[in-house]
Structures are given as structure tokens and as C-alpha cells.
Design a protein around this motif. Structure first.
Motif, PDB file in Angstrom:
ATOM      1  N   LEU A   1       0.841  -1.201   0.000  1.00  0.00           N
ATOM      2  CA  LEU A   1       0.000   0.000   0.000  1.00  0.00           C
ATOM      3  C   LEU A   1       0.872   1.246   0.000  1.00  0.00           C
ATOM      4  O   LEU A   1       0.634   2.194  -0.764  1.00  0.00           O
ATOM      5  N   LYS A   2       1.893   1.233   0.850  1.00  0.00           N
ATOM      6  CA  LYS A   2       2.814   2.366   0.932  1.00  0.00           C
ATOM      7  C   LYS A   2       3.618   2.522  -0.360  1.00  0.00           C
ATOM      8  O   LYS A   2       3.889   3.649  -0.800  1.00  0.00           O
ATOM      9  N   GLY A   3       3.997   1.389  -0.977  1.00  0.00           N
ATOM     10  CA  GLY A   3       4.851   1.434  -2.151  1.00  0.00           C
ATOM     11  C   GLY A   3       4.100   1.430  -3.465  1.00  0.00           C
ATOM     12  O   GLY A   3       3.709   2.483  -3.981  1.00  0.00           O
ATOM     13  N   PRO A   4       3.867   0.249  -4.063  1.00  0.00           N
ATOM     14  CA  PRO A   4       3.282   0.174  -5.405  1.00  0.00           C
ATOM     15  C   PRO A   4       1.897   0.805  -5.546  1.00  0.00           C
ATOM     16  O   PRO A   4       1.578   1.333  -6.608  1.00  0.00           O
ATOM     17  N   ARG A   5       1.069   0.733  -4.503  1.00  0.00           N
ATOM     18  CA  ARG A   5      -0.293   1.247  -4.664  1.00  0.00           C
ATOM     19  C   ARG A   5      -0.361   2.773  -4.556  1.00  0.00           C
ATOM     20  O   ARG A   5      -1.133   3.407  -5.272  1.00  0.00           O
TER      21      ARG A   5
END
Length: 365
Positions: free
Chosen positions: A232-236
Motif C-alpha cells: 500500500l505504501k509502495g506500489p499502490r
């Protein structure tokens, strides 16, 4: 997110993260924090039974039902590709993607064996390879190398890119229609495989193991809570916004890019994580277990942080690609709240429950 790249470097990073998590969590026993004492005699069997019977199996059942509805709507569109049938399909597609977000956290057991999240939700999809597959009319959707050529991200591209309707009436229409139908069929088969695995054998195995060491259901759950927060923090949210690229944004790398539902998917993903953490609200969950370990304050902090992160996400409107320009402060706020929640789960909840985080994240904390 399942479990991504900068026009494929991010996809490779996610596959590596998921693969590392799969390998690490499959190793039994050994290392990490000692098994926590539980003087109150918390019923971990009841907690795991609640997870299996009230949350995980019903979520896969819902996805299976929705995948069938998607197949029907896809076939209607393919038979008569126009703006009207496409609009109707988009609604069903969004509902299907949301139901996937409900099971994304359950990437263990039968889903781990099948690499379910990898095949169903590796994004961004590889549109160039997809177009080559369609042109040749040959491909193998069972091969691990094909994960970026199928699943929901591939359907998002094929069915909803700006020229999708005309694509299905052009020179590649026959091959294109078959490719879409093959993707949907493969996805339905994988959902059924995972669901049947839970119903037939894995449910009993899952409920019977109440330890917290590597390879146990509790370790799987905590690792997946943390892993999904990392995604969630990264790719999304973070990576497309430029958090790992010096501020350079990659809007095309967002989840649900063509349908413009990235924030809705992220919000559903986080809502499902909260639901899993608290056992669905009415049954025993990890929140109850944390309280039983005399960590009431930690549990209150985690639950409050879920609400703060969800509130911050909901302040970012879809399409996310537009908000990257018009709602930068709101995205920064959501990113901060997600980061705080990630740290609480990955560090404090893991420590309290005696779980060792065994997957490798892709960008650090």
C-alpha cells in the motif's frame, strides 16, 4: 496487493518480494522472538476458526461468484463491443477488483502454493507483450513468466484503454477476444483452486496450528498484514507518486490505471486489512490476541491508526493520476498515516505476538 516496477522494474520488485515472502514463510520453526506467554489462556483456535470460516473462505467464495459475473459481462461486451456494454462491464469489473482486494491479504496456504496474487494482480501489466501474444495467437498463461500478461491488470488494459472498443472490431479482434476470455477463464480456475484448497484440506491444518513461529498461521497473518501495508505504501500509493524516484511520477504504474479506480482499490485493501486484524468485528481476531498479551494500548493505537489512514485515503479522489497533480498534500498525508500504521504492525504487533517478519520489503521502512 498482490502481491511492480517502473515500467517493469516495479513489477519485478513485487514478484521478488512475494517470492521471498513465500520462501521464507514456508520454512518451519526456528529463530525470531520466543513464543509469547498467554496467562489469560486466549483461545487461538477460536481465532483461527473465525478467520477461516467467517473471513477467508467467504471472501474467496464472494470472489468466485463475482468472477463468474465478470465472465458473463465480458462475453456480453465481446459479442457487442460498444460504449454501452463497456460501461456496464466497467461496473462489474470494478466490483470484481474490489473483491480481489478482500483476499489479497490471504496470500498463504493454497494461495501461496498457487502464487495467486502474482497471477491475478501483478501491475503494471506488460501491454507490449500482451499485444505480441494477441498478434501471434500463442501464449502460455500457466507459466510463471506470464504473470504480467494476465489477471485483473491485463483486463484493465485490454477492456478499458482509450481505444479498447475499436480494438475489438479491428484486424486482431478474434485473437483479442480469445485472449480476454482465456484470462478470465484462468482467473476463475485459480480462484476455485484456492477456495477448494481451503475447504478440502487447508482449513483443518490452519486451525490446528496455534504457534507463532515461522510457517504457522499466526506468522502468516502478521507477515501478510505487514506485506500488504508495504504494498500500500509502495506500489499502490507511494511509488507512482514518486516516493522512490526523486519526485518523478509514474501514473501509468497505478493499480486500476485505465479504469481510474486506484484509490478505491487501495481503500478497499486497507479496509480488508482492518477487518482481518479485528476479526471482522464480531469474532476473535488478532486485535483480541494482542489485548490478551497485555498490550491494550498498542491495540488501541493500531485500531486508531487504521481509521486515520482510511480517512486520509478517502480524502484523495479518483482518478489517482489526476490527484497526483491536484491533491498532492492529501496524498502526502495519506502516505504518512500509512507509514505509521505499517511501523505499528511490522514492528510492534510482530514483536508482541512473537512473530518474525520473514519477507523482504522492496524499499525499506
Amino acid at each position: 496487493m498482490i502481491k511492480l516496477n517502473r515500467k517493469m522494474a516495479a513489477a519485478a520488485a513485487t514478484v521478488l518480494a512475494v517470492a521471498t515472502f513465500v520462501i521464507a514463510c514456508s520454512k518451519g520453526g526456528g529463530g525470531g522472538t520466543p513464543e509469547p506467554t498467554n496467562p489469560t489462556g486466549f483461545d487461538k483456535t477460536a481465532m483461527l476458526t473465525n478467520y477461516a470460516d467467517a473471513l477467508i473462505i467467504p471472501a474467496y467464495t464472494n470472489l468466485q461468484t463475482q468472477a463468474t459475473a465478470l465472465e458473463t459481462s465480458v462475453n456480453t461486451f465481446l459479442a457487442t463491443p460498444n460504449a454501452t456494454t463497456q460501461a456496464a462491464l466497467k461496473t462489474v469489473f470494478k466490483d470484481t477488483y474490489l473483491r480481489f482486494e478482500d483476499v489479497s491479504v490471504d496470500q498463504f496456504g493454497p494461495a501461496e502454493t498457487a502464487l495467486f496474487n502474482n497471477f491475478v494482480n501483478t501491475f503494471p501489466t506488460d501491454s507490449a507483450v500482451i499485444e505480441g501474444n494477441i498478434l501471434r495467437g500463442t501464449y502460455d498463461l500457466s507459466a510463471n513468466a506470464s504473470i504480467s500478461q494476465q489477471g485483473l491488470p491485463a483486463l484493465d488494459y485490454l477492456l478499458f484503454n482509450p481505444h479498447a472498443v475499436t480494438d475489438f472490431t479491428g484486424t486482431t479482434a478474434t485473437n483479442r477476444k480469445k485472449y480476454v476470455q482465456d484470462i478470465v477463464s484462468a482467473m476463475k480456475t485459480r480462484v476455485s483452486t484456492v477456495l477448494n484448497g481451503w475447504k478440502n484440506t487447508y482449513r483443518a491444518t490452519f486451525i490446528a496450528n496455534t504457534r507463532s513461529d515461522s510457517g504457522s498461521p499466526i506468522a502468516f497473518l502478521i507477515n501478510q498484514f505487514a506485506f500488504e501495508m508495504d504494498q500500500l505504501k509502495g506500489p499502490r500509493i507511494g511509488w507512482p507518486f514518486g516516493k522512490q524516484s526523486g519526485g518523478t511520477q509514474y501514473p501509468n504504474n497505478t493499480e486500476g490505471f485505465n479504469t481510474g479506480i486506484s484509490v478505491a482499490l487501495a481503500t478497499e485493501n486497507l479496509t480488508a486489512l482492518k477487518n482481518m486484524y479485528n476479526g471482522g468485528g464480531s469474532g476473535k481476531g488478532m486485535s483480541d490476541y494482542v489485548v490478551s498479551l497485555s498490550k491494550q494500548t498498542l491495540n488501541s493505537d493500531v485500531m486508531a491508526q487504521f481509521d486515520k489512514a482510511l480517512s486520509a485515503l478517502r480524502a484523495v479522489p479518483d482518478p489517482y493520476t489526476t490527484s497526483m497533480t491536484t491533491k498532492k498534500p492529501e496524498i502526502e498525508a495519506a502516505y504518512r498515516e500509512i507509514q505509521i500504521l505499517l511501523t505499528l504492525i511490522k514492528t510492534d504487533v510482530a514483536s508482541a505476538t512473537g512473530v518474525r517478519i520473514t519477507y523482504q520489503d522492496t524499499d525499506g521502512d
